[in-house]
Each structure stands twice: as structure tokens, then as C-alpha cells.
Design a protein around this motif. Structure first.
Motif, PDB file in Angstrom:
ATOM      1  N   GLU A 216      -7.415  -5.962   6.175  1.00 35.65           N
ATOM      2  CA  GLU A 216      -6.169  -6.420   5.542  1.00 35.65           C
ATOM      3  C   GLU A 216      -6.413  -6.572   4.035  1.00 35.65           C
ATOM      4  O   GLU A 216      -7.084  -7.517   3.608  1.00 35.65           O
ATOM      5  N   PRO A 217      -5.898  -5.671   3.225  1.00 38.75           N
ATOM      6  CA  PRO A 217      -6.161  -5.734   1.786  1.00 38.75           C
ATOM      7  C   PRO A 217      -5.518  -6.974   1.170  1.00 38.75           C
ATOM      8  O   PRO A 217      -4.440  -7.402   1.590  1.00 38.75           O
ATOM      9  N   PRO A 218      -6.155  -7.542   0.147  1.00 34.29           N
ATOM     10  CA  PRO A 218      -5.553  -8.700  -0.525  1.00 34.29           C
ATOM     11  C   PRO A 218      -4.305  -8.305  -1.313  1.00 34.29           C
ATOM     12  O   PRO A 218      -4.098  -7.134  -1.644  1.00 34.29           O
ATOM     13  N   LEU A 219      -3.505  -9.309  -1.614  1.00 29.61           N
ATOM     14  CA  LEU A 219      -2.231  -9.075  -2.305  1.00 29.61           C
ATOM     15  C   LEU A 219      -2.426  -8.302  -3.611  1.00 29.61           C
ATOM     16  O   LEU A 219      -1.670  -7.373  -3.909  1.00 29.61           O
ATOM     17  N   GLY A 220      -3.438  -8.672  -4.374  1.00 32.84           N
ATOM     18  CA  GLY A 220      -3.648  -8.013  -5.662  1.00 32.84           C
ATOM     19  C   GLY A 220      -3.881  -6.518  -5.518  1.00 32.84           C
ATOM     20  O   GLY A 220      -3.415  -5.724  -6.348  1.00 32.84           O
ATOM     21  N   VAL A 221      -4.588  -6.128  -4.488  1.00 35.59           N
ATOM     22  CA  VAL A 221      -4.845  -4.698  -4.258  1.00 35.59           C
ATOM     23  C   VAL A 221      -3.536  -3.980  -3.956  1.00 35.59           C
ATOM     24  O   VAL A 221      -3.269  -2.882  -4.458  1.00 35.59           O
ATOM     25  N   LEU A 222      -2.702  -4.608  -3.139  1.00 34.44           N
ATOM     26  CA  LEU A 222      -1.436  -3.958  -2.769  1.00 34.44           C
ATOM     27  C   LEU A 222      -0.486  -3.877  -3.969  1.00 34.44           C
ATOM     28  O   LEU A 222       0.237  -2.892  -4.130  1.00 34.44           O
ATOM     29  N   LEU A 223      -0.504  -4.911  -4.810  1.00 30.61           N
ATOM     30  CA  LEU A 223       0.350  -4.859  -6.007  1.00 30.61           C
ATOM     31  C   LEU A 223      -0.124  -3.762  -6.955  1.00 30.61           C
ATOM     32  O   LEU A 223       0.698  -3.079  -7.583  1.00 30.61           O
ATOM     33  N   ALA A 224      -1.436  -3.572  -7.036  1.00 32.43           N
ATOM     34  CA  ALA A 224      -1.958  -2.477  -7.871  1.00 32.43           C
ATOM     35  C   ALA A 224      -1.525  -1.126  -7.307  1.00 32.43           C
ATOM     36  O   ALA A 224      -1.215  -0.187  -8.055  1.00 32.43           O
ATOM     37  N   ARG A 225      -1.488  -1.018  -5.983  1.00 31.05           N
ATOM     38  CA  ARG A 225      -1.009   0.232  -5.370  1.00 31.05           C
ATOM     39  C   ARG A 225       0.468   0.444  -5.684  1.00 31.05           C
ATOM     40  O   ARG A 225       0.913   1.571  -5.896  1.00 31.05           O
ATOM     41  N   MET A 226       1.220  -0.627  -5.712  1.00 29.81           N
ATOM     42  CA  MET A 226       2.629  -0.496  -6.090  1.00 29.81           C
ATOM     43  C   MET A 226       2.772  -0.043  -7.541  1.00 29.81           C
ATOM     44  O   MET A 226       3.692   0.721  -7.873  1.00 29.81           O
ATOM     45  N   ASP A 227       1.887  -0.506  -8.409  1.00 23.52           N
ATOM     46  CA  ASP A 227       1.911  -0.022  -9.796  1.00 23.52           C
ATOM     47  C   ASP A 227       1.769   1.499  -9.822  1.00 23.52           C
ATOM     48  O   ASP A 227       2.466   2.198 -10.571  1.00 23.52           O
ATOM     49  N   ALA A 228       0.851   1.992  -9.004  1.00 23.62           N
ATOM     50  CA  ALA A 228       0.625   3.443  -8.949  1.00 23.62           C
ATOM     51  C   ALA A 228       1.856   4.173  -8.418  1.00 23.62           C
ATOM     52  O   ALA A 228       2.201   5.263  -8.888  1.00 23.62           O
ATOM     53  N   LEU A 229       2.531   3.573  -7.454  1.00 26.06           N
ATOM     54  CA  LEU A 229       3.726   4.203  -6.890  1.00 26.06           C
ATOM     55  C   LEU A 229       4.863   4.202  -7.919  1.00 26.06           C
ATOM     56  O   LEU A 229       5.630   5.162  -8.009  1.00 26.06           O
ATOM     57  N   ARG A 230       4.939   3.125  -8.693  1.00 28.03           N
ATOM     58  CA  ARG A 230       5.955   3.088  -9.750  1.00 28.03           C
ATOM     59  C   ARG A 230       5.693   4.186 -10.771  1.00 28.03           C
ATOM     60  O   ARG A 230       6.607   4.883 -11.195  1.00 28.03           O
ATOM     61  N   ARG A 231       4.443   4.367 -11.150  1.00 25.89           N
ATOM     62  CA  ARG A 231       4.113   5.408 -12.120  1.00 25.89           C
ATOM     63  C   ARG A 231       4.489   6.790 -11.593  1.00 25.89           C
ATOM     64  O   ARG A 231       4.827   7.682 -12.354  1.00 25.89           O
ATOM     65  N   ALA A 232       4.420   6.955 -10.288  1.00 25.25           N
ATOM     66  CA  ALA A 232       4.741   8.255  -9.686  1.00 25.25           C
ATOM     67  C   ALA A 232       6.245   8.461  -9.525  1.00 25.25           C
ATOM     68  O   ALA A 232       6.684   9.555  -9.184  1.00 25.25           O
ATOM     69  N   GLY A 233       7.028   7.417  -9.741  1.00 24.70           N
ATOM     70  CA  GLY A 233       8.480   7.559  -9.612  1.00 24.70           C
ATOM     71  C   GLY A 233       8.990   7.406  -8.197  1.00 24.70           C
ATOM     72  O   GLY A 233      10.085   7.874  -7.862  1.00 24.70           O
ATOM     73  N   VAL A 234       8.218   6.738  -7.353  1.00 24.29           N
ATOM     74  CA  VAL A 234       8.653   6.479  -5.973  1.00 24.29           C
ATOM     75  C   VAL A 234       9.849   5.529  -5.998  1.00 24.29           C
ATOM     76  O   VAL A 234       9.928   4.636  -6.840  1.00 24.29           O
ATOM     77  N   MET A 235      10.786   5.726  -5.075  1.00 19.89           N
ATOM     78  CA  MET A 235      11.982   4.885  -5.037  1.00 19.89           C
ATOM     79  C   MET A 235      11.976   3.895  -3.877  1.00 19.89           C
ATOM     80  O   MET A 235      12.335   2.739  -4.044  1.00 19.89           O
ATOM     81  N   THR A 236      11.625   4.369  -2.696  1.00 23.56           N
ATOM     82  CA  THR A 236      11.673   3.499  -1.504  1.00 23.56           C
ATOM     83  C   THR A 236      10.270   3.219  -1.018  1.00 23.56           C
ATOM     84  O   THR A 236       9.458   4.137  -0.842  1.00 23.56           O
ATOM     85  N   LEU A 237       9.981   1.938  -0.775  1.00 23.90           N
ATOM     86  CA  LEU A 237       8.676   1.511  -0.281  1.00 23.90           C
ATOM     87  C   LEU A 237       8.855   0.928   1.114  1.00 23.90           C
ATOM     88  O   LEU A 237       9.426  -0.150   1.278  1.00 23.90           O
ATOM     89  N   ALA A 238       8.381   1.638   2.109  1.00 23.85           N
ATOM     90  CA  ALA A 238       8.490   1.183   3.496  1.00 23.85           C
ATOM     91  C   ALA A 238       7.189   0.493   3.890  1.00 23.85           C
ATOM     92  O   ALA A 238       6.157   1.133   4.054  1.00 23.85           O
ATOM     93  N   VAL A 239       7.275  -0.821   3.984  1.00 23.70           N
ATOM     94  CA  VAL A 239       6.087  -1.630   4.264  1.00 23.70           C
ATOM     95  C   VAL A 239       5.866  -1.711   5.773  1.00 23.70           C
ATOM     96  O   VAL A 239       6.789  -2.006   6.536  1.00 23.70           O
TER      97      VAL A 239
END
Lengths: 80, 394
Positions: free
Chosen positions: B76-99
Motif C-alpha cells: 500500500e503506497p503512502p499518500l505522498g507517493v500517490l500524490l506524486a503519481r497524480m502530479d505525473a498524470l497532470r503533466r500528461a494531461g490526464v482528465m479522469t482518475l479512476a481510483v
């Protein structure tokens, strides 16, 4: 946010509408209501989309995915 | 709205009505924008617009057909790791995040995850078994645009798909979410034995407060990748009747605002519907997506690696490199190339531009190759007419 001046979006420029939020974490889903319902319901959604395109503030995203030297060409079928 | 340039024009993610819209270049110009290099004929492929983010590998439910083979002691990755992954998804222009997970309710920071996605311009949605969901925890999920609960039907259907009966737990979760003001849908996995109960399943879900149902094909991945899959998959006549089944379900539910959604792997079954097959432009205009692995869809595994979809093995690409690495990754390129190199009967299929060959997880399991979906009605017919290509249809 973009503050560029806008003109009305011609409905013919809307090539595809994927309504709703896909909430499955395993596979990408598509609402099929507009495939089967009366044209009235489909037209209402379409009109709402065109209206929203005319008034929602625009933020351009994906600014870090720029074309690079030697990168592959997008496949012809990428357009919906 | 969020707008991302594409070679055809742009994807636009609208807030109200919630929708993702494909605009052509003239439509984008009407918004006062120009795609520049993204509109060049040699522009490379763009990253996905929808990404599935695994926030845990933990799940104690033990479903027989779990496509992830999830277990109680998973990473189970820590919150900070997942938020960093979201940063990467934002940079890629992703619109929908299905958790999702395994089971995301094992985490106690889902509200923070949803807020983190919102602050990065991502629309967060969530999938859960719902088991053990309390009213308090349901309220904590309000920042998600929608939460889907796995609900395969009543006791008999639920047990058929998962190996145990927790239909009551799933129903309680749908009810709790609806009462908390969360837009809630249900994910209905369909097997040969549960297909007949689909109308009753949707009526029950709707009565509990669900506003949408997503129908999913049972897939041979994880613990479901076994010989048992052959007995559980939809029968050919059920697959062929999908169009008519959807027509009836939509007629019953759409006027009341309850939406029907199908997953990407069910699109090849629509090739058996004469009316839809005759008007592929209708499917495209309705935004129906078939296999979008390597294109509009990607999955971020719990270790941060990118996969074409949640049902297949990850590539070597890390999510941190998605924005710039998506176009070069050889595995994703192979998935993208299917349409332009499609063999028969896909090559001559009227809906191939939407379907893109059907489910590659199924073709990999049954045929051992990245090829046409062997359970597609057209593929079955084609193989029946070419007896040297044997396939077990039922």
C-alpha cells in the motif's frame, strides 16, 4: 486559464460526446444511453454540451507532452 | 473545461454536463485556441485521458475471480507517493482518475486522495466492493465525482461471480453512499450464470439509489485466468444478444435518469447487432470506446508502472515518465498499432475503428497472442468458416 476571444462552436465540430464519469477502475466504460434512446434525449445532451463549450472557462492541459524528435506518428485511428 | 490538443483537434473535459468531448480543429479555433505542433501531421500519439490508479494491493474479500489476485497483505503506497503519481498524470494531461485497488477502502486517506486529484485538475472516481463501508466513511467519499460499488446481483449472482455471498453488504454500501449524497453506480460483472438476472439486478441497484450501472465482461486475469473461465464466460448467444439486451435496458431506465454503461471488452459483441453494425458512426459519435490500451486508457499499477489496462502486465514505463515516455514505450506502441495492422476479420469489420479488436486480455489467454478477440461473434463466425482455425465457442 485561456482568455482568448471565442466564437460559438458549430455543433458539427463536436465529433463525439462521452457523457458522465467513468467510475470503473478496471476497464474503460462508455454510456450507451444515446445509442438507443429517442433522438430527443440525445439532442438535449448535445445541446447542453455545445452550450457548455461556449461558456466554461478553458484550461489547456498536458502542456508537458510535446512532440519530440524521432517520435512515432500517431495512428490514423486515434480520432473518435 | 480542461482541453488537451490532439491531432484531430482536442479532447475537452466539461464540468456541466459532465462529459468528455472530442472537438475538431474548427471547434477548437472557435474557442480562440490553436493546437500548434500537436496538429502537425507527424505529431506523435498523446497520453491517455483516463487512468486507473491502484492505491493499494490489499483486499481481504478473496473473490474467486479477482483479476488482480489481491490478498490481505498487499503493498500500500503512502499518500505522498500517490500524490506524486497524480502530479505525473497532470503533466500528461490526464482528465479522469479512476481510483481502485485491490480494495481502496483499506485506506483511511481516500478523502485526501480525492482532494489531491481535484487540486491537480483530475476528476476522481472510485471503485470499491463496498464491504464494511460505514456511513461516516461514505461521507468521506463526497469529493469523488462518482463511486461505483461492485454488485453482481442478489445472493445467488453475487456468489456465482465472487465465490461468497456479500450481496447485502454491497447493497448497504450503495444505500449508504446515496444517503451521503455521493453519486453512486454499480459495477455488474456478467457471467453465463448471472446474465439472465441482469434486469432484476439493475432494478434493485436503482431502487437503492444507484444512478448508473456499468456492465463488465468476466475476464481471464488474476485468479480468473484458469480453466474455470471457460465455464463462466458469457455464452455465444448471450454475447450476440448484447445489443438487444441494452436496447431493452436503456428503454426501461434512461427516461428515469439511470444510465447504462458497458466496458471496453463488450464492444465487439455489438458487431452482432445489425442496426448498430450498420451505423458505426453512431457508435463513434456516442463516444463508445473499445480497446483503448496504449491510447485513451492506461493503468498505473501499485508499484507505479504503466500498463495498457488493468488486466494485463505492466510495461517498463514508470508513471513519472508518462508525459514524455508514452509515445516511445514499445509495448504501448504495439497496442496502438493493432488497428492499423488488424488481421481479418477485424480488418473488414465496420466497427473496428471503435472496437479496435476487442479484449486483448481474452485473446492473450485463449489464443496466446495479441490478436482479435476470440469471443467476438464475427471472429467466431470467421473461425467456424475456416475450420483449420479451431476455437472452442462455448
Amino acid at each position: 486559464m485561456s482568455d482568448a476571444p471565442r466564437s460559438p462552436v458549430d455543433p458539427r465540430s463536436v465529433r463525439a460526446v462521452r457523457p458522465g464519469h467513468g467510475a470503473s477502475c478496471s476497464s474503460i466504460g462508455s454510456v450507451v444511453d444515446t445509442l438507443f434512446v429517442t433522438s430527443l434525449l440525445g439532442s438535449a445532451l448535445f445541446a447542453a454540451v455545445v452550450a457548455a463549450l461556449g461558456k466554461e472557462p478553458v484550461e489547456v492541459v498536458g502542456d508537458e507532452q510535446r512532440p519530440a524528435e524521432g517520435a512515432g506518428k500517431a495512428p490514423d485511428d486515434e480520432a473518435p | 473545461m480542461r482541453l488537451r490538443f490532439e491531432r484531430f483537434g482536442a479532447w475537452a473535459g466539461l464540468d456541466s454536463p459532465p462529459a468528455v468531448v472530442a472537438l475538431d480543429r474548427d471547434g477548437v479555433r472557435a474557442l480562440g485556441l490553436d493546437g500548434g505542433a500537436r496538429w502537425r501531421e507527424d505529431a506523435p500519439p498523446t497520453p491517455p485521458i483516463e487512468v486507473h490508479l491502484a492505491v493499494t494491493a490489499r483486499c481481504a474479500a478473496g473473490c474467486e475471480g479477482c483479476y488482480l489476485d489481491a490478498r490481505p497483505d498487499g503493498h500500500e503506497p503512502p499518500l505522498g507517493v500517490l500524490l506524486a503519481r497524480m502530479d505525473a498524470l497532470r503533466r500528461a494531461g490526464v482528465m479522469t482518475l479512476a481510483v481502485g485497488g485491490a480494495e481502496p477502502l483499506t485506506r483511511d486517506d481516500l478523502g485526501a486522495l480525492a482532494d489531491g486529484a481535484r487540486s491537480r485538475g483530475l476528476t476522481p472516481v472510485l471503485t470499491t466492493s463496498g464491504l464494511g463501508l460505514t456511513a461516516e466513511k461514505a461521507r468521506a467519499l463526497r469529493a469523488f465525482a462518482q463511486v461505483n460499488v461492485s454488485y453482481d446481483g442478489g445472493a445467488e449472482q453475487y456468489a456465482e461471480v465472487r465465490g461468497f455471498d456479500e450481496a447485502g453488504g454491497a447493497e448497504a454500501a450503495v444505500d449508504a453512499l446515496a444517503r451521503a449524497g455521493v453519486r453512486v453506480g454499480v459495477n455488474v460483472v456478467l457471467t453465463r450464470a448471472t446474465w439472465h438476472a441482469l434486469p432484476a439486478t439493475l432494478r434493485r441497484a436503482r431502487s437503492l439509489g444507484a444512478s448508473e450501472a456499468q456492465l463488465l465482461r468476466y475476464k481471464p486475469a488474476g485468479r480468473a485466468a484458469s480453466a474455470d473461465y471457460l465455464a463462466r464466460r458469457l455464452a455465444p448467444d448471450q454475447a450476440r444478444s448484447l445489443g438487444e439486451t441494452l436496447r431493452a435496458l436503456v428503454a426501461e431506465h434512461a427516461p428515469g435518469g439511470f444510465s447504462i454503461r458497458i466496458d471496453c471488452s463488450m464492444v465487439p459483441f455489438l458487431s452482432a447487432d445489425a442496426r448498430l453494425y450498420a451505423s458505426p458512426e453512431t457508435l463513434a459519435r456516442a463516444g463508445v470506446f473499445g480497446c483503448e490500451g496504449g491510447q485513451a486508457l492506461a493503468s498505473v499499477k501499485v508499484d507505479g508502472r504503466i500498463a495498457p489496462c488493468s488486466f494485463v502486465a505492466p510495461t517498463a514505463l514508470e508513471v513519472a515518465d508518462l508525459a514524455r515516455g508514452h509515445e516511445r514505450d514499445p509495448d504501448l506502441a504495439r497496442w496502438r498499432a493493432f488497428r492499423s495492422q488488424a488481421p481479418e476479420p477485424c480488418a473488414s469489420c465496420a466497427i473496428v475503428d471503435v472496437c479496435k479488436g476487442g479484449c486483448k486480455a481474452v485473446s492473450a489467454f485463449l489464443d496466446g497472442e495479441h490478436g482479435p478477440d476470440p469471443e467476438c461473434p464475427r471472429v467466431l463466425t470467421d473461425r467456424a468458416n475456416r475450420p483449420h482455425l479451431q476455437v472452442a465457442p462455448g
